[in-house]
Write an enzyme that holds these catalytic residues in place. Sequence first.
Site, PDB file in Angstrom:
ATOM      1  N   ARG A 102       0.875  -1.189   0.000  1.00 36.57           N
ATOM      2  CA  ARG A 102       0.000   0.000   0.000  1.00 36.57           C
ATOM      3  C   ARG A 102       0.897   1.219   0.000  1.00 36.57           C
ATOM      4  O   ARG A 102       1.654   1.443   0.943  1.00 36.57           O
ATOM      5  CB  ARG A 102      -0.900   0.004   1.238  1.00 36.57           C
ATOM      6  CG  ARG A 102      -1.546   1.368   1.497  1.00 36.57           C
ATOM      7  CD  ARG A 102      -2.624   1.355   2.534  1.00 36.57           C
ATOM      8  NE  ARG A 102      -3.806   0.672   2.053  1.00 36.57           N
ATOM      9  CZ  ARG A 102      -5.004   0.747   2.632  1.00 36.57           C
ATOM     10  NH1 ARG A 102      -5.167   1.476   3.714  1.00 36.57           N
ATOM     11  NH2 ARG A 102      -6.031   0.088   2.136  1.00 36.57           N
ATOM     12  N   ARG A 137     -13.234  -8.932   2.445  1.00 38.34           N
ATOM     13  CA  ARG A 137     -11.820  -8.645   2.137  1.00 38.34           C
ATOM     14  C   ARG A 137     -10.953  -9.836   2.513  1.00 38.34           C
ATOM     15  O   ARG A 137     -10.053 -10.231   1.776  1.00 38.34           O
ATOM     16  CB  ARG A 137     -11.338  -7.401   2.916  1.00 38.34           C
ATOM     17  CG  ARG A 137     -12.021  -6.095   2.567  1.00 38.34           C
ATOM     18  CD  ARG A 137     -11.631  -5.575   1.207  1.00 38.34           C
ATOM     19  NE  ARG A 137     -10.180  -5.450   1.040  1.00 38.34           N
ATOM     20  CZ  ARG A 137      -9.446  -4.412   1.468  1.00 38.34           C
ATOM     21  NH1 ARG A 137     -10.023  -3.373   2.060  1.00 38.34           N
ATOM     22  NH2 ARG A 137      -8.135  -4.368   1.268  1.00 38.34           N
ATOM     23  N   CYS A 179     -16.333   1.319   1.174  1.00 37.72           N
ATOM     24  CA  CYS A 179     -15.076   0.582   1.411  1.00 37.72           C
ATOM     25  C   CYS A 179     -14.620   0.727   2.852  1.00 37.72           C
ATOM     26  O   CYS A 179     -13.889  -0.122   3.346  1.00 37.72           O
ATOM     27  CB  CYS A 179     -14.001   1.070   0.451  1.00 37.72           C
ATOM     28  SG  CYS A 179     -13.746   2.854   0.499  1.00 37.72           S
ATOM     29  N   GLN A 202     -10.091  -4.347  -2.763  1.00 35.78           N
ATOM     30  CA  GLN A 202     -11.355  -3.839  -2.236  1.00 35.78           C
ATOM     31  C   GLN A 202     -12.496  -4.111  -3.207  1.00 35.78           C
ATOM     32  O   GLN A 202     -13.559  -4.619  -2.825  1.00 35.78           O
ATOM     33  CB  GLN A 202     -11.240  -2.319  -2.004  1.00 35.78           C
ATOM     34  CG  GLN A 202     -12.531  -1.662  -1.561  1.00 35.78           C
ATOM     35  CD  GLN A 202     -12.913  -2.051  -0.155  1.00 35.78           C
ATOM     36  OE1 GLN A 202     -12.117  -1.923   0.759  1.00 35.78           O
ATOM     37  NE2 GLN A 202     -14.137  -2.543   0.036  1.00 35.78           N
ATOM     38  N   ASP A 225     -17.292   6.738  -0.888  1.00 32.94           N
ATOM     39  CA  ASP A 225     -15.952   6.658  -0.308  1.00 32.94           C
ATOM     40  C   ASP A 225     -15.668   8.023   0.313  1.00 32.94           C
ATOM     41  O   ASP A 225     -16.357   9.009   0.004  1.00 32.94           O
ATOM     42  CB  ASP A 225     -14.962   6.339  -1.447  1.00 32.94           C
ATOM     43  CG  ASP A 225     -13.509   6.235  -0.999  1.00 32.94           C
ATOM     44  OD1 ASP A 225     -13.266   6.083   0.218  1.00 32.94           O
ATOM     45  OD2 ASP A 225     -12.617   6.305  -1.874  1.00 32.94           O
ATOM     46  N   HIS A 261      -7.526   0.373  -6.137  1.00 28.22           N
ATOM     47  CA  HIS A 261      -7.660  -0.470  -4.925  1.00 28.22           C
ATOM     48  C   HIS A 261      -8.348  -1.781  -5.341  1.00 28.22           C
ATOM     49  O   HIS A 261      -9.506  -2.018  -4.991  1.00 28.22           O
ATOM     50  CB  HIS A 261      -8.475   0.289  -3.873  1.00 28.22           C
ATOM     51  CG  HIS A 261      -8.376  -0.249  -2.481  1.00 28.22           C
ATOM     52  ND1 HIS A 261      -7.569  -1.329  -2.136  1.00 28.22           N
ATOM     53  CD2 HIS A 261      -8.985   0.139  -1.322  1.00 28.22           C
ATOM     54  CE1 HIS A 261      -7.693  -1.568  -0.838  1.00 28.22           C
ATOM     55  NE2 HIS A 261      -8.546  -0.697  -0.322  1.00 28.22           N
TER      56      HIS A 261
HETATM   57  N1  NVA Z   1     -10.078   6.538  -1.274  1.00 29.73           N
HETATM   58  C1  NVA Z   1      -9.685   6.149   0.072  1.00 29.73           C
HETATM   59  C2  NVA Z   1      -9.881   4.674   0.262  1.00 29.73           C
HETATM   60  C3  NVA Z   1      -9.551   4.168   1.635  1.00 29.73           C
HETATM   61  C4  NVA Z   1      -9.714   2.691   1.751  1.00 29.73           C
HETATM   62  C5  NVA Z   1      -8.254   6.557   0.311  1.00 29.73           C
HETATM   63  O1  NVA Z   1      -7.424   6.364  -0.585  1.00 29.73           O
HETATM   64  O2  NVA Z   1      -7.955   7.067   1.382  1.00 29.73           O
HETATM   65  N1   CP Z   2     -11.084  -0.263   2.899  1.00 31.99           N
HETATM   66  C1   CP Z   2      -9.797  -0.253   3.279  1.00 31.99           C
HETATM   67  O1   CP Z   2      -8.871  -0.495   2.486  1.00 31.99           O
HETATM   68  O2   CP Z   2      -9.631  -0.003   4.606  1.00 31.99           O
HETATM   69  P1   CP Z   2      -8.255   0.304   5.362  1.00 31.99           P
HETATM   70  O3   CP Z   2      -7.756   1.623   4.864  1.00 31.99           O
HETATM   71  O4   CP Z   2      -8.605   0.309   6.813  1.00 31.99           O
HETATM   72  O5   CP Z   2      -7.279  -0.795   5.035  1.00 31.99           O
END
Ligand code: NVA
Ligand code: CP
Length: 298
Positions: free
Chosen positions: A102, A286, A258, A132, A218, A129
Amino acid sequence: MNKDLLTIRDINRDDLENIFDLATKFKQERGKVVNTALAGKSIGLIFAKSSTRTRVSFEVGVNELGGTALYLDQGKMQVGRGETIADTANVLSRYLHGIVIRTYSQAGIEELARVATIPVINALTDDYHPCQIIADLLTIKEYSGRVDSGIRVAFYGDGKSNIANSLVLAAKLTGIELVISSPESVGMNADIAGGAPNIIWEKDPVKAAEGVDYFYTDVWVSMGFEEERAERMKIFAPYQVNSKLFEYARPDAKFLHCLPAHRGEEVSADVMDSARSIVFDEAENRLHVQKAIMSMLF
Ligand code: NVA
Ligand code: CP
């Protein structure tokens, strides 16, 4: 299935069905059947951004498949002090059997995957992502019994977020009807949609709700975009998913997110905490989906 899972483009419809089947099996057998798909294997989990679901579900998933998970804080690795991504990829390929990452840059993980001789899974970048969205598709399959042109999903908010981009690719893969509802100044990434007729952008949040089976939203401020918070709160305000929108949708419409969620921002508290909300089933999936992906790739 390709060597890596960097975006939804790395899987085809057969791969998706295989992931659904295996994930469903893992879900049913959890706590009853011991699986050793990752026995003797070490999986590196590199995180440059915060996480609750992704980190925990991957760590638990590796453990449940008999492997060893190593949590690696990207900020504490030498790559943060000038070591190249290519050198990092070469070194980690000598120790590990798979990488879950990530981070910010999609180009960076593509470089990592190109050089690494071991599979790389995208656990979120600024642009995509995929894990997800595959879990979301399984959740839709569980509730509707299908993931095809008979399903209508409306995504509200940041139409260019990693979630929106991945949903667009998922719509191209599965044929689901996807409506992206966002302000004119944001729109959606038309280059990713590539003119697919089942993907439309609709500025009017009420029109976007017509006939919807699943509302999806989101956060308005994704990780890495915090300095734009004030501006984003303003432009996305009309795109909150709230109970009014459900009046225009199918009678049994459901709510997906998500997570993490911000009640009162992208979703009203009543919708988030209603019986229509299936966000915790979605979050649970997940784990099952990632176990399936890891046992296929690693
Ligand atoms: N769009 C959000 C998703 C978090 C799971 C982010 O990137 O923070
Ligand atoms: N939805 C998701 O990826 O959650 P986190 O940021 O908690 O991993």
